[in-house]
Design an enzyme around this catalytic site. Structure first.
Site, mmCIF file in Angstrom:
data_model
loop_
_atom_site.group_PDB
_atom_site.id
_atom_site.type_symbol
_atom_site.label_atom_id
_atom_site.label_comp_id
_atom_site.label_asym_id
_atom_site.label_seq_id
_atom_site.Cartn_x
_atom_site.Cartn_y
_atom_site.Cartn_z
ATOM 1 C CG HIS A 19 -1.893 1.109 1.561
ATOM 2 N ND1 HIS A 19 -3.030 1.122 0.783
ATOM 3 C CD2 HIS A 19 -1.517 2.362 1.693
ATOM 4 C CE1 HIS A 19 -3.627 2.334 1.057
ATOM 5 N NE2 HIS A 19 -2.752 2.978 1.599
ATOM 6 C CD GLU A 20 1.502 3.817 3.570
ATOM 7 O OE1 GLU A 20 1.802 4.817 3.115
ATOM 8 O OE2 GLU A 20 0.144 3.632 4.021
ATOM 9 C CG HIS A 23 0.141 5.948 -0.914
ATOM 10 N ND1 HIS A 23 -0.997 6.507 -1.635
ATOM 11 C CD2 HIS A 23 -0.266 5.487 -0.002
ATOM 12 C CE1 HIS A 23 -2.227 6.221 -1.076
ATOM 13 N NE2 HIS A 23 -1.641 5.595 0.126
#
Length: 237
Positions: A19-20, A23
């Site tokens: 997820h990170e 980003h």
């Protein structure tokens, strides 16, 4: 119990990292080197962990990681850069469900080792992978700061009226309250199974558990197409 916790934490580490990293990667590709300068353009899970969010995720099925630092002024296209960066994490989580759910079916129904504990661990681990990916996707879509849903609202909303400023200022507090009510609803609901005198309290908290409604019904709604598709492939091919 210990193997289940290990499986949970390993799954959390993978889901949060993907997820990170997404980003950071999308922000970098949109022209902002800030995530790379801060060591977040990496698949090393320790670069992304927030201890409290990690523990909450492992035990409750939703949580958070350290936000990826960005400087929107570096984006080649300010508005689209913000929007793409905001949705990158939830898109990655949803794509992960597409990959992890068939992996869970494969391991559970077709992979059998001579070791019962290993079979159980692999089944739980792959189950957590797709469940956490799905729940993290839905949780982060909630339009309250500091979640990705709010970042998307900021990117797409040109107006900064009273409602926007209210949620910008108090959204984090509202989110904490929603999480607290959800935990109380779950805890009292479990206690009510042994103590019928708590049935009314459990019912009241069940009615006001907004986060519980979101995590239950929205995850079922957006997860159903993926699960149904892969189940058709696995069991009706």
């Amino acid at each position: 119990m210990i193997l289940s916790l290990v499986a949970s934490f390993l799954a959390v580490a993978i889901v949060l990292t993907l997820h990170e990293f997404s980003h950071a990667y999308v922000a970098y590709k949109c022209g902002d080197p800030t995530p790379k300068w801060n060591g977040r353009l990496t698949l090393n899970p320790f670069a992304h962990f927030d201890v409290l969010g990690l523990i909450l995720f492992a035990f409750a099925g939703f949580g958070w990681a350290k936000p990826v630092p960005i400087n929107p002024n570096n984006f080649r296209h300010y508005k689209s850069g913000l929007a793409f960066t905001a949705v990158a994490g939830v898109v990655m989580n949803y794509l992960s469900v597409i990959v992890f759910y068939p992996l869970f079916l494969l391991v559970t129904y077709y992979v059998h080792t001579p070791f019962a504990l290993l079979n159980s661990f692999l089944s739980e681990f792959t189950c957590y992978l797709w469940l956490y990916s799905l729940s993290f996707c839905v949780f982060n879509l909630i339009p309250l700061p500091p979640l990705d849903g709010w970042r998307l609202v900021e990117a797409l909303n040109r107006r900064r009226g009273k409602v926007f400023r209210f949620f910008q200022r108090y959204g984090g507090i509202i989110l904490i309250i929603l999480i607290g009510i959800h935990f109380l609803a779950s805890y009292i609901g479990d206690l009510a199974l042994s103590y019928p005198s708590l049935d009314i309290a459990a019912m009241i908290f069940g009615y006001i558990d907004i986060l519980g409604y979101i995590m239950t019904y929205v995850t079922n709604w957006i997860g159903w197409p993926i699960m149904r598709l892969w189940e058709l492939i696995f069991f009706h091919a």
